[in-house]
Enzyme design. Structure first.
Site, PDB file in Angstrom:
ATOM      1  N   ASN A   1      -0.405   5.336   6.367  1.00  0.00           N
ATOM      2  CA  ASN A   1       0.416   5.466   5.156  1.00  0.00           C
ATOM      3  C   ASN A   1      -0.246   4.968   3.877  1.00  0.00           C
ATOM      4  O   ASN A   1       0.425   4.780   2.859  1.00  0.00           O
ATOM      5  CB  ASN A   1       1.757   4.753   5.377  1.00  0.00           C
ATOM      6  CG  ASN A   1       2.642   5.552   6.311  1.00  0.00           C
ATOM      7  OD1 ASN A   1       2.499   6.774   6.395  1.00  0.00           O
ATOM      8  ND2 ASN A   1       3.528   4.886   7.030  1.00  0.00           N
TER       9      ASN A   1
ATOM     10  N   ASN B   1       6.130   5.403  10.754  1.00  0.00           N
ATOM     11  CA  ASN B   1       7.247   4.798  10.034  1.00  0.00           C
ATOM     12  C   ASN B   1       8.059   5.743   9.167  1.00  0.00           C
ATOM     13  O   ASN B   1       8.456   5.371   8.042  1.00  0.00           O
ATOM     14  CB  ASN B   1       6.748   3.587   9.253  1.00  0.00           C
ATOM     15  CG  ASN B   1       6.550   2.415  10.206  1.00  0.00           C
ATOM     16  OD1 ASN B   1       7.347   2.245  11.150  1.00  0.00           O
ATOM     17  ND2 ASN B   1       5.502   1.628  10.018  1.00  0.00           N
TER      18      ASN B   1
ATOM     19  N   SER C   1      -1.623  -2.794  14.651  1.00  0.00           N
ATOM     20  CA  SER C   1      -0.743  -2.112  13.701  1.00  0.00           C
ATOM     21  C   SER C   1      -0.288  -0.794  14.329  1.00  0.00           C
ATOM     22  O   SER C   1      -0.897  -0.323  15.300  1.00  0.00           O
ATOM     23  CB  SER C   1      -1.495  -1.826  12.403  1.00  0.00           C
ATOM     24  OG  SER C   1      -2.399  -0.754  12.612  1.00  0.00           O
ATOM     25  N   THR C   2       0.751  -0.209  13.743  1.00  0.00           N
ATOM     26  CA  THR C   2       1.234   1.074  14.275  1.00  0.00           C
ATOM     27  C   THR C   2       0.102   2.098  14.297  1.00  0.00           C
ATOM     28  O   THR C   2      -0.050   2.853  15.251  1.00  0.00           O
ATOM     29  CB  THR C   2       2.391   1.607  13.403  1.00  0.00           C
ATOM     30  OG1 THR C   2       3.413   0.625  13.357  1.00  0.00           O
ATOM     31  CG2 THR C   2       2.954   2.895  13.960  1.00  0.00           C
ATOM     32  N   GLY C   3      -0.717   2.100  13.218  1.00  0.00           N
ATOM     33  CA  GLY C   3      -1.802   3.074  13.141  1.00  0.00           C
ATOM     34  C   GLY C   3      -2.780   2.909  14.291  1.00  0.00           C
ATOM     35  O   GLY C   3      -3.182   3.893  14.925  1.00  0.00           O
TER      36      GLY C   3
ATOM     37  N   TRP D   1      -6.592   2.969   4.976  1.00  0.00           N
ATOM     38  CA  TRP D   1      -7.389   2.319   3.941  1.00  0.00           C
ATOM     39  C   TRP D   1      -6.639   1.056   3.492  1.00  0.00           C
ATOM     40  O   TRP D   1      -5.891   1.066   2.513  1.00  0.00           O
ATOM     41  CB  TRP D   1      -7.615   3.270   2.733  1.00  0.00           C
ATOM     42  CG  TRP D   1      -8.568   2.679   1.737  1.00  0.00           C
ATOM     43  CD1 TRP D   1      -8.248   1.990   0.598  1.00  0.00           C
ATOM     44  CD2 TRP D   1     -10.007   2.689   1.788  1.00  0.00           C
ATOM     45  NE1 TRP D   1      -9.373   1.574  -0.055  1.00  0.00           N
ATOM     46  CE2 TRP D   1     -10.472   2.001   0.660  1.00  0.00           C
ATOM     47  CE3 TRP D   1     -10.949   3.213   2.699  1.00  0.00           C
ATOM     48  CZ2 TRP D   1     -11.834   1.814   0.402  1.00  0.00           C
ATOM     49  CZ3 TRP D   1     -12.288   3.029   2.432  1.00  0.00           C
ATOM     50  CH2 TRP D   1     -12.715   2.344   1.293  1.00  0.00           C
TER      51      TRP D   1
ATOM     52  N   HIS E   1      -0.684  -8.382  11.303  1.00  0.00           N
ATOM     53  CA  HIS E   1      -1.807  -7.483  11.558  1.00  0.00           C
ATOM     54  C   HIS E   1      -3.107  -7.950  10.904  1.00  0.00           C
ATOM     55  O   HIS E   1      -3.081  -8.739   9.976  1.00  0.00           O
ATOM     56  CB  HIS E   1      -1.492  -6.083  11.010  1.00  0.00           C
ATOM     57  CG  HIS E   1      -0.238  -5.517  11.547  1.00  0.00           C
ATOM     58  ND1 HIS E   1       0.006  -5.425  12.896  1.00  0.00           N
ATOM     59  CD2 HIS E   1       0.859  -5.014  10.932  1.00  0.00           C
ATOM     60  CE1 HIS E   1       1.197  -4.893  13.074  1.00  0.00           C
ATOM     61  NE2 HIS E   1       1.736  -4.642  11.910  1.00  0.00           N
TER      62      HIS E   1
HETATM   63  N1  CTP Z   1      -2.399   1.723   6.965  1.00  0.00           N
HETATM   64  C1  CTP Z   1      -3.668   1.501   6.426  1.00  0.00           C
HETATM   65  N2  CTP Z   1      -3.784   1.116   5.119  1.00  0.00           N
HETATM   66  C2  CTP Z   1      -2.703   0.934   4.350  1.00  0.00           C
HETATM   67  C3  CTP Z   1      -1.415   1.153   4.889  1.00  0.00           C
HETATM   68  C4  CTP Z   1      -1.296   1.541   6.216  1.00  0.00           C
HETATM   69  O1  CTP Z   1      -4.677   1.634   7.113  1.00  0.00           O
HETATM   70  N3  CTP Z   1      -2.857   0.586   3.069  1.00  0.00           N
HETATM   71  C5  CTP Z   1      -2.295   2.197   8.370  1.00  0.00           C
HETATM   72  C6  CTP Z   1      -2.067   1.052   9.353  1.00  0.00           C
HETATM   73  O2  CTP Z   1      -2.717   1.361  10.565  1.00  0.00           O
HETATM   74  C7  CTP Z   1      -0.556   1.069   9.534  1.00  0.00           C
HETATM   75  C8  CTP Z   1      -0.240   2.560   9.438  1.00  0.00           C
HETATM   76  O3  CTP Z   1      -1.158   3.049   8.453  1.00  0.00           O
HETATM   77  O4  CTP Z   1      -0.121   0.579  10.772  1.00  0.00           O
HETATM   78  C9  CTP Z   1       1.184   2.851   9.021  1.00  0.00           C
HETATM   79  O5  CTP Z   1       1.447   2.171   7.816  1.00  0.00           O
HETATM   80  P1  CTP Z   1       2.768   1.303   7.602  1.00  0.00           P
HETATM   81  O6  CTP Z   1       3.956   2.144   7.856  1.00  0.00           O
HETATM   82  O7  CTP Z   1       2.648   0.643   6.300  1.00  0.00           O
HETATM   83  O8  CTP Z   1       2.644   0.193   8.721  1.00  0.00           O
HETATM   84  P2  CTP Z   1       3.206  -1.293   8.503  1.00  0.00           P
HETATM   85  O9  CTP Z   1       4.687  -1.228   8.463  1.00  0.00           O
HETATM   86  O10 CTP Z   1       2.540  -1.965   7.361  1.00  0.00           O
HETATM   87  O11 CTP Z   1       2.739  -2.005   9.744  1.00  0.00           O
HETATM   88  P3  CTP Z   1       3.230  -1.771  11.211  1.00  0.00           P
HETATM   89  O12 CTP Z   1       4.199  -0.633  11.285  1.00  0.00           O
HETATM   90  O13 CTP Z   1       1.955  -1.466  11.887  1.00  0.00           O
HETATM   91  O14 CTP Z   1       3.836  -3.086  11.580  1.00  0.00           O
END
Ligand code: CTP
Length: 313
Positions: A103, A126, A235-237, A257, A287
């Site tokens: 995201n 998400n 992390s989710t990613g 990123w 994370h």
């Molecule tokens: N991501 C990234 N860089 C960002 C934002 C997100 O690399 N600036 C990647 C991460 O792997 C993240 C995934 O995109 O897990 C989904 O983003 P997000 O929905 O923001 O995850 P979070 O809620 O921040 O974290 P999680 O759901 O993993 O607890």
């Protein structure tokens, strides 16, 4: 004259053959690398099974311990039980190319939408919005995750009817895609999960719900720890990439990123779609996204996955 032309043609054809052969060899090596990683991950988890618990795992009224907070418990409600899949929603599903879409704001102005949608299977995180950002992120969503906190963060905690309508509309766009809800991780989101389940049932939404197994997160963490990547909690990613190795021959990552600036020093939003701030540098963050990114980048350089962080041309 004719013989020079003939030689020239033979030369061009030979060069083209060498070019395609080299490309083919590189692609085979990349596939072998991807397969090897997939095989190693299989020693820790079987994503086909661990992607979701199934109906027969529980009965309504069962009490389970939260995965990351063992002292606290959750009751398996009737609604939750009725939405558990009979069999894994990923059973026997294999794809040539998959996209895992993170995201990050790095997606803005990327024009990656078409490329992302061209993959056979698209995984998103998400419940990120797509329609307004289609040119950069695409719209295809075959598998989408939803942390319970999304209800509060993006749908006003379902406080009024319009929040609920917005949510139902978002889910109805998914048709029969997989909606993956980590419901058993930590206490705090149970009422949100119950509301989501109730809305799905009430509106007879076609979406295919999945709830990750109780062992998934530990198994994924175990795999990365064994590979010397000391993450606190994936992390989710990263979770999605790890699962995708089971189903996809080729994995393409977009929207990863976790840095506030791009390589030219231009500001990058944390999310492409809202104003959430960067949290992952603080110790409070569960994370270690920069470390995860570094790891994925190493795999990109080895040809095991393709990480896109610029424009898609
Ligand atoms: N991501 C990234 N860089 C960002 C934002 C997100 O690399 N600036 C990647 C991460 O792997 C993240 C995934 O995109 O897990 C989904 O983003 P997000 O929905 O923001 O995850 P979070 O809620 O921040 O974290 P999680 O759901 O993993 O607890």
């Amino acid at each position: 004259m004719r013989s020079i032309r003939k030689r020239w043609t033979i030369c061009t054809i030979s060069l083209l053959l060498i070019f395609y052969k080299t490309k083919e060899i590189a692609r085979t090596e990349e596939h072998q690398e991807t397969q090897l990683i997939g095989k190693n991950i299989l020693r820790f988890l079987d994503a086909e099974r661990d992607v979701s618990v199934v109906k027969s795992s529980f009965k309504p009224g069962d009490v389970i311990h939260y995965v990351l907070d063992r002292r606290r418990t959750l009751n398996i409600s009737h609604d939750l039980h009725s939405l558990l899949p009979e069999v894994s929603p990923m059973k026997n599903r294999r794809f040539k190319t998959c996209a895992v879409v993170g995201n990050s704001g790095i997606l803005l102005d990327s024009e990656c939408g078409k490329e992302i949608d061209s993959h056979n299977f698209v995984i998103r995180c998400n419940l990120a919005p797509v329609v307004e950002f289609a040119a950069d992120v695409g719209t295809k969503s075959d598998f989408i995750t939803m942390n319970p906190s999304v209800v509060q963060r993006a749908f006003g905690g379902f406080r009024n009817e319009s929040d609920r309508e917005k949510f139902v509309h978002r889910l109805s766009m998914l048709n029969d895609s997989v909606l993956w809800i980590p419901a058993f991780m930590v206490k705090g989101g149970e009422k949100h999960v119950e509301w989501v389940n109730a809305l799905i049932l009430k509106n007879k939404l076609k979406v295919r719900t999945a709830y990750p197994s109780l062992r998934l997160i530990h198994a994924v963490r175990g795999y990365w720890l064994t590979n010397k990547v000391p993450i606190k909690r994936p992390s989710t990613g990263l979770l999605m990439y790890t699962l995708a190795t089971r189903f996809c021959d080729e994995i393409h990552l977009y929207g990863f990123w976790p840095f506030p600036k791009d390589l030219n020093g231009k500001a990058v939003k944390y999310h492409y779609y809202d104003d959430l701030k960067y949290r992952y540098f603080s110790n409070a963050s569960p994370h270690r996204m920069p470390l995860e990114f570094k790891t994925l980048n190493v795999l990109h350089n080895r040809g095991a996955l393709k990480l896109t962080t610029g424009k898609c041309v």
